[in-house]
Design a protein around this motif. Sequence first.
Motif, PDB file in Angstrom:
ATOM      1  N   LEU A  92     -38.209  17.610  -4.710  1.00 36.56           N
ATOM      2  CA  LEU A  92     -37.537  18.552  -3.814  1.00 36.56           C
ATOM      3  C   LEU A  92     -38.347  18.764  -2.537  1.00 36.56           C
ATOM      4  CD1 LEU A  92     -36.245  21.235  -6.343  1.00 36.56           C
ATOM      5  CD2 LEU A  92     -34.855  19.682  -4.959  1.00 36.56           C
ATOM      6  N   ASP A  95     -38.215  15.662  -0.295  1.00 36.79           N
ATOM      7  CA  ASP A  95     -36.931  15.560   0.408  1.00 36.79           C
ATOM      8  C   ASP A  95     -36.838  16.586   1.528  1.00 36.79           C
ATOM      9  OD1 ASP A  95     -34.442  13.999   0.282  1.00 36.79           O
ATOM     10  OD2 ASP A  95     -33.483  15.947  -0.035  1.00 36.79           O
ATOM     11  N   VAL A 185     -23.112  18.585  -1.439  1.00 33.00           N
ATOM     12  CA  VAL A 185     -24.450  18.845  -1.987  1.00 33.00           C
ATOM     13  C   VAL A 185     -25.436  17.744  -1.615  1.00 33.00           C
ATOM     14  CG1 VAL A 185     -25.784  19.227  -4.093  1.00 33.00           C
ATOM     15  CG2 VAL A 185     -23.457  20.140  -3.898  1.00 33.00           C
ATOM     16  N   PHE A 186     -24.992  16.496  -1.705  1.00 33.11           N
ATOM     17  CA  PHE A 186     -25.896  15.357  -1.551  1.00 33.11           C
ATOM     18  C   PHE A 186     -25.587  14.557  -0.282  1.00 33.11           C
ATOM     19  CE2 PHE A 186     -25.703  16.200  -6.111  1.00 33.11           C
ATOM     20  CZ  PHE A 186     -27.056  16.238  -6.434  1.00 33.11           C
ATOM     21  N   GLY A 208     -30.437  14.795   5.983  1.00 34.65           N
ATOM     22  CA  GLY A 208     -30.913  14.843   4.599  1.00 34.65           C
ATOM     23  C   GLY A 208     -31.081  13.471   3.976  1.00 34.65           C
ATOM     24  N   LEU A 211     -30.592  15.349  -0.497  1.00 35.42           N
ATOM     25  CA  LEU A 211     -29.761  16.555  -0.424  1.00 35.42           C
ATOM     26  C   LEU A 211     -29.252  16.780   1.003  1.00 35.42           C
ATOM     27  CD1 LEU A 211     -31.917  19.006  -2.574  1.00 35.42           C
ATOM     28  CD2 LEU A 211     -29.816  17.833  -3.259  1.00 35.42           C
ATOM     29  N   LEU A 213     -27.895  19.584   1.540  1.00 36.16           N
ATOM     30  CA  LEU A 213     -28.020  21.042   1.585  1.00 36.16           C
ATOM     31  C   LEU A 213     -28.983  21.487   2.674  1.00 36.16           C
ATOM     32  CD1 LEU A 213     -28.164  21.932  -2.223  1.00 36.16           C
ATOM     33  CD2 LEU A 213     -26.239  22.268  -0.647  1.00 36.16           C
ATOM     34  N   TRP A 214     -30.004  20.677   2.963  1.00 26.23           N
ATOM     35  CA  TRP A 214     -30.935  21.049   4.029  1.00 26.23           C
ATOM     36  C   TRP A 214     -30.193  21.154   5.362  1.00 26.23           C
ATOM     37  CZ3 TRP A 214     -34.387  22.562   0.991  1.00 26.23           C
ATOM     38  CH2 TRP A 214     -34.924  21.787  -0.048  1.00 26.23           C
TER      39      TRP A 214
END
Length: 422
Positions: A92, A95, A185-186, A208, A211, A213-214
């Motif tokens: 995590l 990433d 999400v990805f 990203g 993810l 999400l960032w």
Amino acid sequence: MPNSSTQEVIITWATPVFFALIALELLVARWRGRRVYHASDAINSLGLGVISQIVAVFSKLLTLGIYAWCVAHLALFALPADAWWVWVSALLLYDFFYYWLHRAGHEVNILWAAHVVHHQSEDYNLSTALRQTGSGVLLGWIFYLPMALLGYPLQVFVVVALIDLLYQFWVHTELVGRLGWFDRVFCSPSNHRAHHAVNDRYLDKNYGGILILWDRLFGSFVEENDDDPPIYGTRAPLRSWNPLWANAEVYWATLKDAWHARRWRDKLLVWIKPPGWRPADVAARFPKPAFDIQRERYSPPLPAALVVYGVVQFALLLGMGVHFLDLAKRLPASGLLAYAGFLLLSLAALGVLMEGRRTGFWLELARLAATAMLALAMDGWFAMTQPTVSFAIAAVYVLGAAVLVALDRWPVRSTDSELRTL
């Protein structure tokens, strides 16, 4: 425990899988009636991937060496390499830091000069995933030092970095559509297509690695829009198949702007401002053409037979590249440097040839002759001691020279373009 040697082995063994998936993508595209590959572009992308791996053999002493030293001397904690939570949190964190490195690679010119290589292709396919920079090692490692300071062991860092890299291979395709909740999400093919696009809507978005999400969290997300299909490449097109120039072009352009700038402040700013920024006096004296999204793609016409020749010659160089990586632990540094130099110059000569330039013919002919003579003079090709190998290599390249001379008499016709071969 896994280490940098494990990483090299995994990449070496993953290579056949990459090429099998590229072949599958090509077949599926043909079955769907789509053309997603052009031979010269794919050779250029794959050649840049080879160069990035060659550079990595030498650069790991810097990147992994600095990381290991920081873990040993500056780490705040001694995190256990056998705890599952260390591995999950490391992936995590890696990433997360990759997101910021990737974003900085689009917002800081000196970092863009390295990252631009990955964006130069005007195609978007699995070969684009392998199109990697050879100069990212210069500054990219800095972004991951916080992991060393927190105490993540080197072997953990190496493996999660490899996981993050391998994951991103499959998202470089136009043949996988929207994936619903997964896209939210990805990093997915849809999300990453938008990232590679030069359309105003998509420019500098979706950084990203695993993810997405960032991007949602830090305001850099954009959704692919069917009404505005992505157009790929860069806003300052490369227009070359020479992989050495592909790595150098932005550095050279920035260096020229820094040289021409009258103010010392601008000579520095040109490196750290966003890509495309130029001092006012430089832009006035040395104007560049405005970006045209409707520009014609770069595709010099070539005889189909010459395209086939280029594919065969690149396959031979690719095999040598794999052999080079296999020798990385056993061959003396002088031998590795000589082998690396041969591969770099060979890929450059082949690239210039695929541009359809007369210079390329002479460079390629010289490369073929030098390879044949080198194989015989060395009495074995770089750590290969069997005489039959030397003669086989020499024979193959003498035959290649004969074919090239014959192809030199092949007329280029407007309908005999590489666009008809893939």
